[in-house]
Design an enzyme around this catalytic site. Structure first.
Site, short mmCIF file in Angstrom:
data_model
loop_
_atom_site.label_atom_id
_atom_site.label_comp_id
_atom_site.label_asym_id
_atom_site.label_seq_id
_atom_site.Cartn_x
_atom_site.Cartn_y
_atom_site.Cartn_z
N GLU A 50 -16.31 -0.38 16.84
CA GLU A 50 -15.71 -0.89 17.43
C GLU A 50 -14.82 -1.28 18.55
OE1 GLU A 50 -15.37 -0.35 14.06
OE2 GLU A 50 -14.98 1.97 15.24
N TRP A 82 -23.69 4.61 11.75
CA TRP A 82 -23.27 5.50 13.02
C TRP A 82 -23.54 6.86 11.52
CZ3 TRP A 82 -19.32 7.42 9.56
CH2 TRP A 82 -17.97 5.86 9.28
N ASP A 125 -17.35 -0.89 7.13
CA ASP A 125 -18.68 -0.32 7.08
C ASP A 125 -19.63 -0.09 6.16
OD1 ASP A 125 -16.51 0.40 8.99
OD2 ASP A 125 -18.63 1.05 10.42
#
Lengths: 260, 532
Positions: free
Chosen positions: B196, B246, B309
């Site tokens: 982001e 992530w 994502d």
């Protein structure tokens, strides 16, 4: 567009050179400045909207609060909002924001502008008459002031700081148009034939938590229910002009405004 | 016992004494669930299936399951707390919490041996979006943990002491790290958060003993590199192209490939400044574990403008596919599709919707979604997507894939952001309707068809675990930890934990002859077992 915005910010910063070192001050030096509100809106959309929603009304499923409501809380002023944005809320998902002070004040100005309609409204009705009207028509379900009241509907203490007169009028005249979060009406029917109507305070895949029309806290297991129906109509009766004149409405709002 | 200790201490140097007490070796992790008293890596084994062979708790007796202890962090994180999978070895749980706390806990009593808290910088950025952590990696007596200020730490598992500390990237730009490191042979593999922010994602491998970096795979190509043709010819755009990594990857030791999901391109919602498919955003990548080279990739959402994502746990399965044995990798994606690929070469075998999204209903013969609704025809799945990083599970005998689905409705309004290091650059805003719902869904892996579902009153982030006895354990956004019959979907048991189960999934292991089940929820970890 961006250039213009940046130029606008530049001008503001120049205009603000007299308020450098605003740390710790409790009043927004940019309060009411239209350019600051606009710039704050752009910052809000970039930095805050993902959690607080594009319109600042919060996103319930991620516990992000409705920011329009915060101003009505005790102890919330410009400085509090400034500090909360800058430092975040420790131990929560709300992070600190290392923005320049001017931009922080722009955000405060934008957030304040979202409730301005409510904050600047004037109420010139007869609060004494309003108090009688409240006792006769509203207190069965709502609370306002020292007199207390019922628990089926939301508390109306400080409501004129949260909502504009037009919105309050609509809620009184046509209560089903917009039903407050946590007050959705439901009817449940138990296996034993008992039917209970109330407002749904909470629910999960296995249970429901209601405040019933009789103003009792009742919980139900879904598995034990024959039926659960969400109602379109608010449990609050409508008050058209024939039941509550424009003058009486103004008196009622004046009474509510006295009870901050 | 005392004599044994005496013998060791006199005959061997101290380093060898430690070797006698060593924790799990790579070979132990490789054996996955073989030792029922251990849970040694995020999903229990390298396959990402989160499917335990334990059978003491069954559909018949799960109704008797009850809590035996709770552990509370003593911290006040609201909204999102534990997202970690505790690792279990020799009666000790190793678990990380929000804000980079961590503990070693006695699995019998729920009491801590030690606790750790990282001293995070005051000017921390929020590349992780929330101050969470998804758990340790473990090898020998070493634990490995990533931090919100984008470091990788190694700790001594007996004390919580830091053995080494390396920086992955500069948190001040917007980098952070939250995943559970993947430990393979002689490497600690980690990814990064920050999509982001104007960042560039990567997957790294480090040497366990020294913390030395062995390789890096950049998820956004450099100028002129393969994949850069799917971006504007502008090094600045590539350098802030996003593509976070992530969430944990999976590993196939035979092929020596690691599989990893890649996140959104940046800015999230504003695509006009990055025309093209934007590889390798929103893709799964298969990397050679030895060198980090890209073997193949598949992009689920080309040119994403909805923050979908692809940071999901890749689920590796060997199964008969249209009459032939094949090595598969499966993923249910934020874009609303369930995918099956051949994990040797990335060939798309199946792509079917698992939610009601109107965005697309089929994958074309070119492997790309046939987009029916770019948002102009009504709402799209919200930025948290049709599912998210919460682990799914796979039951090999039933050949069912269990996924937490989210049915939501959002309108996206893009706006070009400023690109300031350390400031988020979403590129617009999203209006989300408040009345979304959630469901646990069991999908037939051969067709993607819905076999059964259990609905939740709100969009849900709870992960899933299955056991060989035919149970599914799932969690919901209202805090219920729930058991189902894996074949029929019948709800068999639930327990209200008191806080949302968000991103976490259950684990299970044997201890003193009893099967234990753990679920993290809010700032509490609860252990369950059948009555003695």
């Amino acid at each position: 567009m961006r250039l213009r915005l940046l130029a606008g910010i530049g001008l503001l910063v120049l205009a603000l050179s007299g308020v450098r070192g605003t740390f710790g001050q409790d009043v927004n030096p940019l309060a009411g400045d239209v350019r600051a509100v606009r710039a704050g809106g752009a910052l809000f959309r970039a930095q805050c909207a993902t959690c607080h929603g594009a319109d600042g009304r919060g996103i319930e499923s991620i516990d992000a609060p409705d920011l329009r409501l915060m101003w009505a809380r005790d102890g919330v002023d410009d400085e509090y909002v400034f500090t909360t944005i800058r430092d975040g809320v420790p131990g929560s998902i709300m992070p600190p924001h290392g923005l320049p002070e001017t931009e922080l004040w722009m955000l405060v100005a934008f957030l304040a502008s979202q409730v301005e309609a409510a904050a600047n409204a004037e109420y010139d009705g007869d609060a004494v008459n309003g108090r009688e009207l409240f006792a006769a028509n509203c207190a069965e379900c709502h609370r306002a002031g020292a007199g207390g009241g019922g628990v089926l509907g939301p508390s109306l203490n400080g409501v004129t700081r949260r909502r504009a007169p037009e919105a309050l009028t609509q809620s009184i005249r046509e209560p089903s148009r917009q039903i407050a979060r946590g007050f959705g009406p439901v009817t449940v029917s138990g296996a034993d034939g008992e039917t209970v109507t109330g407002v749904l305070k909470n629910e999960d895949a296995f249970s429901l938590q209601l405040v019933t029309e009789e103003q009792e806290l009742r919980a139900f297991r879904r598995g034990g229910l024959r039926r659960m129906q969400r109602l379109e109509e608010s449990l609050m009766p409508a008050f058209p002009e024939t039941d509550l004149s424009a003058g009486e409405l103004a008196d009622l709002l004046a009474y509510l405004h006295e009870n901050q | 016992m005392r004599h044994v200790f005496f013998l060791f201490c006199c005959l061997l140097p101290p380093a060898s004494l430690f070797a006698q007490q060593d924790g799990p070796a790579y070979e132990d992790i490789l054996r996955g669930f073989d030792d029922p008293e251990r849970w040694l890596t995020y999903s229990g084994d390298y396959s990402g299936r989160r499917h335990s062979p334990l059978t003491q708790i069954t559909p018949e007796n799960v109704g008797e399951l009850r809590p035996i202890w709770t552990f509370q962090t003593g911290t006040t994180t609201r909204g999102r707390g534990f997202e970690a999978t505790p690792l279990v070895d020799d009666g000790v749980l190793y678990v990380t919490g929000s804000n980079n706390y961590a503990w070693a806990i006695d699995a019998r009593s729920g009491r801590a041996f030690w606790s750790y808290r990282r001293d995070l910088p005051d000017d921390l950025t929020y590349g992780a979006s929330a101050p969470v952590n998804r758990g340790f990696g473990m090898l020998g007596n070493q634990l490995f943990m990533v931090t919100l200020d984008a470091h990788l730490l190694s700790m001594d598992r007996r004390t919580g002491d830091i053995l080494w500390d390396v920086q992955l990237a500069d948190y001040r730009i917007g980098y952070a790290a939250t995943l559970a490191p993947l430990i393979i042979d002689d490497k600690v593999i980690v990814g990064i958060s920050g999509g982001e922010y104007p960042t560039r994602g990567f997957i790294d491998a480090y040497a366990p003993v020294t913390g030395e970096r062995l390789w890096r795979f950049n998820t956004i190509p450099g100028p002129g590199e393969p994949g850069s043709e799917t971006w504007p010819d502008d090094p600045e755009v590539l350098a802030r192209g996003g593509g976070g990594t992530w969430m944990n990857g999976s590993y196939d030791p035979e092929l020596n490939l690691i599989y990893w999901g890649v996140g959104n391109p940046n800015p999230d919602y504003f695509g006009d400044s990055r025309p093209g498919d934007n590889l390798y955003s929103n893709s799964i990548v298969a990397l050679d574990a030895e060198r980090g080279d890209l073997r193949w990739h598949y992009q689920f959402t080309p040119h994403d403008i909805n923050d979908w994502d692809s940071n999901h746990v890749p689920v590796l399965v060997d199964a008969e596919w249209r009459g032939e044995p094949r090595k598969l990798v499966m993923m249910a994606n934020r874009n609303g599709f369930f995918y099956v690929l051949d994990r040797t070469d990335g060939e798309l075998l199946l792509g079917e919707p698992f939610t009601g999204t109107t965005w697309a209903r089929e994958i074309g013969s070119d492997g790309r979604p046939v987009i029916l609704n770019d948002g102009s025809q009504g709402c799209l799945p919200d930025p948290w997507g049709s599912t998210n990083f919460m682990p799914p599970s796979y039951h090999p005998e039933l050949e069912l894939f269990y996924v937490t689905a989210r049915e939501t409705c959002a309108t996206y309004v893009p706006e070009e952001p400023a690109y300031t290091p350390g400031q988020a650059s979403f590129g617009g805003v999203v209006f989300i309707e408040p009345d979304g719902t959630g469901a646990l869904r069991a999908l037939d892996i051969h067709t993607g068809e819905l076999r059964w579902e259990f609905t939740y009153p709100s969009p849900t982030f709870g992960g899933v675990m299955t056991t060989a006895s035919g149970l599914v354990f799932a969690g919901d956004h209202e805090g219920n930890f729930i058991a189902f019959d894996a074949a029929t979907g019948e709800n068999l048991w639930h327990y209200q934990t008191g806080s949302r189960i968000w991103g976490a999934a259950a684990t299970t292991f044997m201890l003193d002859g009893r099967q234990h089940v753990l679920i993290p929820s809010g700032t509490t970890l609860t252990a369950f077992a059948l009555p003695e």
